[in-house]
Design an enzyme around this catalytic site. Structure first.
Site, PDB file in Angstrom:
ATOM      1  N   ASN A 146       1.253  -1.469  -0.119  1.00  0.00           N
ATOM      2  CA  ASN A 146      -0.040  -0.067  -0.222  1.00  0.00           C
ATOM      3  C   ASN A 146       0.977   1.254   0.249  1.00  0.00           C
ATOM      4  O   ASN A 146       0.585   2.253  -0.345  1.00  0.00           O
ATOM      5  CB  ASN A 146      -0.792   0.139   1.477  1.00  0.00           C
ATOM      6  N   GLN A 174      -5.040  -4.078  -1.993  1.00  0.00           N
ATOM      7  CA  GLN A 174      -4.516  -2.957  -2.951  1.00  0.00           C
ATOM      8  C   GLN A 174      -4.817  -3.338  -4.148  1.00  0.00           C
ATOM      9  O   GLN A 174      -4.621  -2.717  -5.422  1.00  0.00           O
ATOM     10  CB  GLN A 174      -2.883  -2.299  -2.438  1.00  0.00           C
ATOM     11  N   SER A 194     -11.184  -5.632   0.440  1.00  0.00           N
ATOM     12  CA  SER A 194     -11.815  -4.694   0.875  1.00  0.00           C
ATOM     13  C   SER A 194     -12.451  -3.754  -0.468  1.00  0.00           C
ATOM     14  O   SER A 194     -11.541  -3.247  -0.845  1.00  0.00           O
ATOM     15  CB  SER A 194     -10.446  -3.654   1.495  1.00  0.00           C
ATOM     16  N   HIS A 196     -13.355  -0.684  -0.236  1.00  0.00           N
ATOM     17  CA  HIS A 196     -13.627   0.731  -0.883  1.00  0.00           C
ATOM     18  C   HIS A 196     -12.340   0.855  -1.276  1.00  0.00           C
ATOM     19  O   HIS A 196     -12.385   2.623  -1.943  1.00  0.00           O
ATOM     20  CB  HIS A 196     -13.649   1.845   0.759  1.00  0.00           C
ATOM     21  N   THR A 232     -25.730  -9.792  11.868  1.00  0.00           N
ATOM     22  CA  THR A 232     -26.954  -9.728   9.982  1.00  0.00           C
ATOM     23  C   THR A 232     -26.366  -9.163   9.132  1.00  0.00           C
ATOM     24  O   THR A 232     -25.672  -7.775   9.704  1.00  0.00           O
ATOM     25  CB  THR A 232     -27.886  -8.547  10.553  1.00  0.00           C
ATOM     26  N   CYS A 319      -3.287   5.344   6.304  1.00  0.00           N
ATOM     27  CA  CYS A 319      -3.599   3.922   8.170  1.00  0.00           C
ATOM     28  C   CYS A 319      -3.067   4.819   8.769  1.00  0.00           C
ATOM     29  O   CYS A 319      -3.155   4.390  10.040  1.00  0.00           O
ATOM     30  CB  CYS A 319      -3.603   3.065   7.263  1.00  0.00           C
TER      31      CYS A 319
HETATM   32  N1  PLP Z   1      -4.042  -3.856   3.884  1.00  0.00           N
HETATM   33  C1  PLP Z   1      -3.860  -3.436   3.832  1.00  0.00           C
HETATM   34  C2  PLP Z   1      -2.716  -3.425   2.270  1.00  0.00           C
HETATM   35  C3  PLP Z   1      -4.380  -1.793   3.455  1.00  0.00           C
HETATM   36  O1  PLP Z   1      -3.926  -1.258   2.921  1.00  0.00           O
HETATM   37  C4  PLP Z   1      -5.566  -1.354   4.300  1.00  0.00           C
HETATM   38  C5  PLP Z   1      -5.729  -0.516   4.183  1.00  0.00           C
HETATM   39  O2  PLP Z   1      -5.154   1.079   3.564  1.00  0.00           O
HETATM   40  C6  PLP Z   1      -6.130  -2.467   4.811  1.00  0.00           C
HETATM   41  C7  PLP Z   1      -5.259  -3.635   5.118  1.00  0.00           C
HETATM   42  C8  PLP Z   1      -7.197  -2.094   5.786  1.00  0.00           C
HETATM   43  O3  PLP Z   1      -8.458  -1.989   4.733  1.00  0.00           O
HETATM   44  P1  PLP Z   1      -9.398  -1.279   5.589  1.00  0.00           P
HETATM   45  O4  PLP Z   1      -9.508   0.051   5.829  1.00  0.00           O
HETATM   46  O5  PLP Z   1     -10.809  -2.296   5.102  1.00  0.00           O
HETATM   47  O6  PLP Z   1      -9.987  -2.283   7.168  1.00  0.00           O
END
Ligand code: PLP
Length: 369
Positions: A146, A174, A194, A196, A232, A319
């Protein structure tokens, strides 16, 4: 605003939003109820599961909905349980969702080993093999990083894990929706994703668990998610995630071509300027993700100047925005301190334009020269 932080999150797809709205507004039936209003929700969930499975060449019953990448990583690591094979091998450049889950396993008596990347961020086969021991039961290496975008040779790493009798998990948060992934061909046992990150809604993701993989249930309660993850279900989010993933997968070649063009344009502009920089991540990086180090500069300062110009970029990883120490990833690839401190991440998305790239460059130039 110019949004160039698509590795942090992406804009919700218009089509995904349209597909979600009816399930938010009117189709609120609980998918576990046997009457028609509930079974309609259940059908929408099943269809979403099928679409997602098809996108990564899995079976629908191998897709488990979660709240996102963090939860999927937690489940894959903490759900692994084999006291006779209590060794877990991962890499130094994993996301904190993975690393912290490994810390929890260590407290529970597991032995964690970390493979080091080379200076490009690649986990080489030899580096992984050296870490694997007789007691290794689980290997987890991320598909794409990331912060610096390096894409790993997952089929190779998977083969190494299997060769020593371990199962293989990959944090593909990613990568999913951005590069082609075939879990069967790569022989991946578990994969985290994920929504988003691929133009789906926030707060939903999935964990792919290959049939027959031994993994403990994650949340106790009702029998949702085949009895492994109670609660749920969020039907609207699942529908949105499926739509966004299908859309991205159908256009993966087109999007990649555009993003490669845009990133090459930015690099050309930088090369023609007096700006001194280095690009991290090696040859094989995620489309559109540029990790750029400007030695002697302050990444935080660059970010804030770009912000004042209406441009969203990132320093290390979004993050970890409260933590201003040098990122563990930049440290692991051996970047010297002055370059690491001057590192920013520009992650272009499919909606960015050539004009925007020119504006990003112009703003960088104002800050750096
Ligand atoms: N793993 C990686 C490589 C990420 O880049 C991210 C978020 O940036 C995550 C896990 C965490 O994902 P989430 O934001 O959906 O919890």
């Amino acid at each position: 605003m110019i949004y160039a932080d698509n590795a942090a999150t992406t804009r919700l797809s218009e089509a995904a939003l349209e597909k979600m709205l009816p399930w938010l507004r009117d189709g609120f039936g609980n998918a576990s109820q046997p009457y028609f209003f509930g079974t309609e929700s259940k059908k929408a969930l099943d269809t979403s599961r099928e679409i997602i499975a098809e996108c990564i060449n899995a079976q629908p019953d191998e897709i488990f909905f979660t709240s996102g990448g963090t939860e999927s990583d937690n489940w894959a690591i903490k759900g692994y349980c084999n006291p006779r094979k209590n060794g877990i091998v991962t890499s130094e450049i994993e996301h904190h969702a993975l690393l912290r889950s490994c810390d929890a396993k260590r407290s529970a008596g597991y032995e964690i080993s970390y493979a080091s990347p080379n200076s490009c961020g690649v986990i080489e086969a030899t580096a992984l093999s050296e870490m694997i021991k007789e007691n290794t039961g689980l290997v987890s290496v991320m598909y794409a990083n990331n912060e610096i975008g390096t894409v790993q040779n997952i089929p190779d790493l998977c083969r190494i894990a299997h060769g020593s009798g371990a199962i293989f998990h990959t944090d593909a948060v990613q990568a999913v929706g951005h590069i082609k992934i075939d879990v069967k061909e790569s022989e991946i046992d578990m994969l985290s994703a994920s929504a988003h990150k691929f133009n789906g809604p926030k707060g939903i993701g999935f964990l792919y668990i290959k049939r027959g993989t031994k993994i403990n249930p994650h949340l106790d309660g009702g029998s949702q998610e085949m009895g492994k993850r109670a609660g749920t279900e969020n039907v609207a989010a699942a529908v949105g995630m499926a739509q966004a993933l299908r859309e991205n997968c159908e256009k993966i070649d087109e999007n990649t071509k555009k993003l490669r063009f845009l990133q090459a344009k930015l690099i050309d502009l930088l090369n023609d300027s007096r700006i001194v920089y280095r690009q991290n991540g090696g040859e094989n990086t995620l489309p559109g993700l540029l990790s750029l180090s400007f030695p002697g500069e302050d990444g935080e300062g660059i970010l804030h100047c770009m912000d004042l110009a209406g441009i969203c970029i990132s320093t290390g990883s979004a993050c970890d925005s409260v933590n201003t120490r040098i990122s563990h990833v930049l440290r692991a690839i051996g970047l010297e301190e002055s370059a690491a401190r001057g590192t920013v991440r520009i992650s272009l998305g499919k909606d960015n334009t050539e004009d925007e790239v020119e504006e990003i460059f112009a703003a960088l130039k104002r800050v750096l020269i």
